[in-house]
Scaffold this active site. Sequence first.
Site, PDB file in Angstrom:
ATOM      1  N   ASP A 168      -3.109  -5.953   3.876  1.00  0.00           N
ATOM      2  CA  ASP A 168      -4.534  -5.536   4.423  1.00  0.00           C
ATOM      3  C   ASP A 168      -5.163  -6.805   4.423  1.00  0.00           C
ATOM      4  O   ASP A 168      -4.982  -7.810   3.494  1.00  0.00           O
ATOM      5  CB  ASP A 168      -4.780  -3.963   3.377  1.00  0.00           C
ATOM      6  CG  ASP A 168      -3.770  -3.579   3.693  1.00  0.00           C
ATOM      7  OD1 ASP A 168      -2.963  -3.336   4.653  1.00  0.00           O
ATOM      8  OD2 ASP A 168      -3.725  -2.611   2.896  1.00  0.00           O
TER       9      ASP A 168
ATOM     10  N   ASP B 154       2.906  -4.644   2.290  1.00  0.00           N
ATOM     11  CA  ASP B 154       2.382  -4.768   3.520  1.00  0.00           C
ATOM     12  C   ASP B 154       0.873  -5.695   3.126  1.00  0.00           C
ATOM     13  O   ASP B 154       0.864  -5.487   1.732  1.00  0.00           O
ATOM     14  CB  ASP B 154       2.219  -3.379   4.171  1.00  0.00           C
ATOM     15  CG  ASP B 154       1.230  -2.680   3.571  1.00  0.00           C
ATOM     16  OD1 ASP B 154       0.789  -2.572   1.729  1.00  0.00           O
ATOM     17  OD2 ASP B 154       1.664  -1.102   3.612  1.00  0.00           O
TER      18      ASP B 154
ATOM     19  N   ASP C  95     -10.713   0.960  -5.697  1.00  0.00           N
ATOM     20  CA  ASP C  95     -10.070   2.777  -6.635  1.00  0.00           C
ATOM     21  C   ASP C  95      -9.899   1.326  -8.618  1.00  0.00           C
ATOM     22  O   ASP C  95     -11.010   1.206  -9.608  1.00  0.00           O
ATOM     23  CB  ASP C  95      -8.851   3.321  -6.920  1.00  0.00           C
ATOM     24  CG  ASP C  95      -7.767   2.343  -6.241  1.00  0.00           C
ATOM     25  OD1 ASP C  95      -7.400   1.512  -6.409  1.00  0.00           O
ATOM     26  OD2 ASP C  95      -7.428   3.041  -5.730  1.00  0.00           O
TER      27      ASP C  95
HETATM   28  P1  ATP Z   1       0.494   0.474  -2.322  1.00  0.00           P
HETATM   29  O1  ATP Z   1       1.368  -1.562  -3.049  1.00  0.00           O
HETATM   30  O2  ATP Z   1       0.988   1.286  -3.322  1.00  0.00           O
HETATM   31  O3  ATP Z   1       0.813   0.156  -1.073  1.00  0.00           O
HETATM   32  P2  ATP Z   1      -2.522   0.020  -1.845  1.00  0.00           P
HETATM   33  O4  ATP Z   1      -2.840  -1.502  -3.994  1.00  0.00           O
HETATM   34  O5  ATP Z   1      -1.990  -0.728  -1.578  1.00  0.00           O
HETATM   35  O6  ATP Z   1      -0.904  -0.061  -3.435  1.00  0.00           O
HETATM   36  P3  ATP Z   1      -2.721   1.069  -0.512  1.00  0.00           P
HETATM   37  O7  ATP Z   1      -2.912   3.311  -0.741  1.00  0.00           O
HETATM   38  O8  ATP Z   1      -1.935   0.934   0.133  1.00  0.00           O
HETATM   39  O9  ATP Z   1      -2.661   1.062  -2.378  1.00  0.00           O
HETATM   40  O10 ATP Z   1      -4.510   1.012  -0.808  1.00  0.00           O
HETATM   41  C1  ATP Z   1      -4.493  -0.336  -0.515  1.00  0.00           C
HETATM   42  C2  ATP Z   1      -5.906  -0.559  -1.509  1.00  0.00           C
HETATM   43  O11 ATP Z   1      -7.137   0.257  -0.439  1.00  0.00           O
HETATM   44  C3  ATP Z   1      -6.099  -0.368  -2.517  1.00  0.00           C
HETATM   45  O12 ATP Z   1      -5.599  -1.332  -3.252  1.00  0.00           O
HETATM   46  C4  ATP Z   1      -6.970   0.499  -2.803  1.00  0.00           C
HETATM   47  O13 ATP Z   1      -8.074  -1.140  -2.918  1.00  0.00           O
HETATM   48  C5  ATP Z   1      -8.162   0.645  -2.156  1.00  0.00           C
HETATM   49  N1  ATP Z   1      -7.775   2.161  -1.636  1.00  0.00           N
HETATM   50  C6  ATP Z   1      -6.794   2.464  -1.611  1.00  0.00           C
HETATM   51  N2  ATP Z   1      -7.292   3.905  -2.195  1.00  0.00           N
HETATM   52  C7  ATP Z   1      -8.450   4.712  -2.509  1.00  0.00           C
HETATM   53  C8  ATP Z   1      -8.992   5.509  -3.130  1.00  0.00           C
HETATM   54  N3  ATP Z   1      -8.355   6.713  -3.523  1.00  0.00           N
HETATM   55  N4  ATP Z   1     -10.127   4.936  -4.235  1.00  0.00           N
HETATM   56  C9  ATP Z   1     -10.173   3.879  -3.772  1.00  0.00           C
HETATM   57  N5  ATP Z   1      -9.490   2.377  -2.943  1.00  0.00           N
HETATM   58  C10 ATP Z   1      -9.029   2.932  -2.723  1.00  0.00           C
HETATM   59 MG    MG Z   2      -0.549  -0.625   0.132  1.00  0.00          MG
END
Ligand code: ATP
Ligand code: MG
Length: 419
Positions: free
Chosen positions: A52, A50, A128
């Site tokens: 963002d 996805d 994170d």
């Molecule tokens: P995926 O591809 O698995 O969705 P993602 O990096 O997009 O990985 P998400 O959980 O969708 O992970 O979160 C989106 C973004 O929000 C992350 O890339 C990070 O920048 C931020 N984020 C998410 N969870 C946290 C957390 N617990 N602490 C700090 N930042 C976070």
């Molecule tokens: Mg994500």
Amino acid sequence: MVQSAEHNINPEKISANALKVLDALTTAGFEAYLVGGGVRDLLLGLSPKDFDIATSASPEEIKPLFRNCRLIGRRFRLAHVVFGREVIEVATFRADHGQGEGGESRADGRIVRDNVFGTVEEDALRRDFTINALYYANHDAAVLDFVGALEDIKSRTLRLIGEPDVRVKEDPVRCLRAARFSAKLGFDVATDVRQAMTEHAHLLRDIPPARLFEEVLKLFHSGHAVQSFDKLREFDLLQYLFPVADDRLKRDDARFEAFVYQALQNTDDRIAEGKPVTPAFLYAVMLWPQVEKLAQDYLDEEPPVTAILRAADSVVTAQMAYTSLPKRFSVPMREIWAMQPRLERYQGKRALHLLRSARFRAGYDFLLLRSHVDSNLRERADWWTKTQESHPVEPDHGRRFPRTRSGKSSRSGTKSRAS
Ligand code: ATP
Ligand code: MG
């Protein structure tokens, strides 16, 4: 800050809808970037799940720019721009106040509970891992890097932004995220992050089970279940999710280990083939040896199915203190278990009746899995495979099957319908 135009992001891999949203925001005079996992995956040549977007526009400023825009969330409002089945999440830059400095709030009037709007750099610093804090601006195709993320991508390292101790204590779920990203991307976890994880992972005990359930889904239903499980074991995190399974593995229960890995591999295969998966099955696997063991104690007093269900009650109750499982999954999970003694015994008419029950497929899949590690069950599993082939179930019935069905064998046409 590094602003780099030397990257291998192929804009054609970005969703057209995400590009539209970026465009509309920049045209309206706001800063807007693709951010997070999407940028990371594009840089790594993967296809993001996805997209963002982070922007300087406030939710109230975002809304009027789009026809299909909903504001969601109470704690921190986000905009969802909806294009049919695709939702583009748009968040205003935010700064975590007092990050790591005792958590005093900044009374600047823009606080939304524990969040304040901020600059793009502040938005990067509250994320994170460094690799999750990259920003991609479509209008000039530049990547913004405030935290050394591009280097970490190059050296394939998962590094927390800021002081690892502070960041892990602030949100212990980051330990599970480290395991997940390291499994998914094949990255190494930086030494200081590993140390902080070792020291503070016990704080996962205070995380609400419902949040941990969400993490379980991400760990095991994203196509990398086997690697995720390996990482959980490597970092000794399994104890916070499935303590009973962890305990068995630590006591070198080779049969259980083979059983779990076969289930995880099946899950990964199903996802790769685009087939549905359900946490009912995963939980059924993780908890099964305990259910079987407890049920053994009740067998003197009760028939096998009742003994299993009684054991299930206490095993499930204990598990829910760690990771929850919504009822729509725990009900079919119990049915999978309860079907096992029947699958082991039934013959003739009762067997045919069971074959037509709505959960048969999931129960049978579970028996197959058990037969992989228990040769005593092989004959029974084969018998059911043959019986199914010679008694296909009417197609209408297939629809009521749980989401674990693989479909085909239960969906043969009415022509071959069982008499
Ligand atoms: P995926 O591809 O698995 O969705 P993602 O990096 O997009 O990985 P998400 O959980 O969708 O992970 O979160 C989106 C973004 O929000 C992350 O890339 C990070 O920048 C931020 N984020 C998410 N969870 C946290 C957390 N617990 N602490 C700090 N930042 C976070
Ligand atoms: Mg994500």
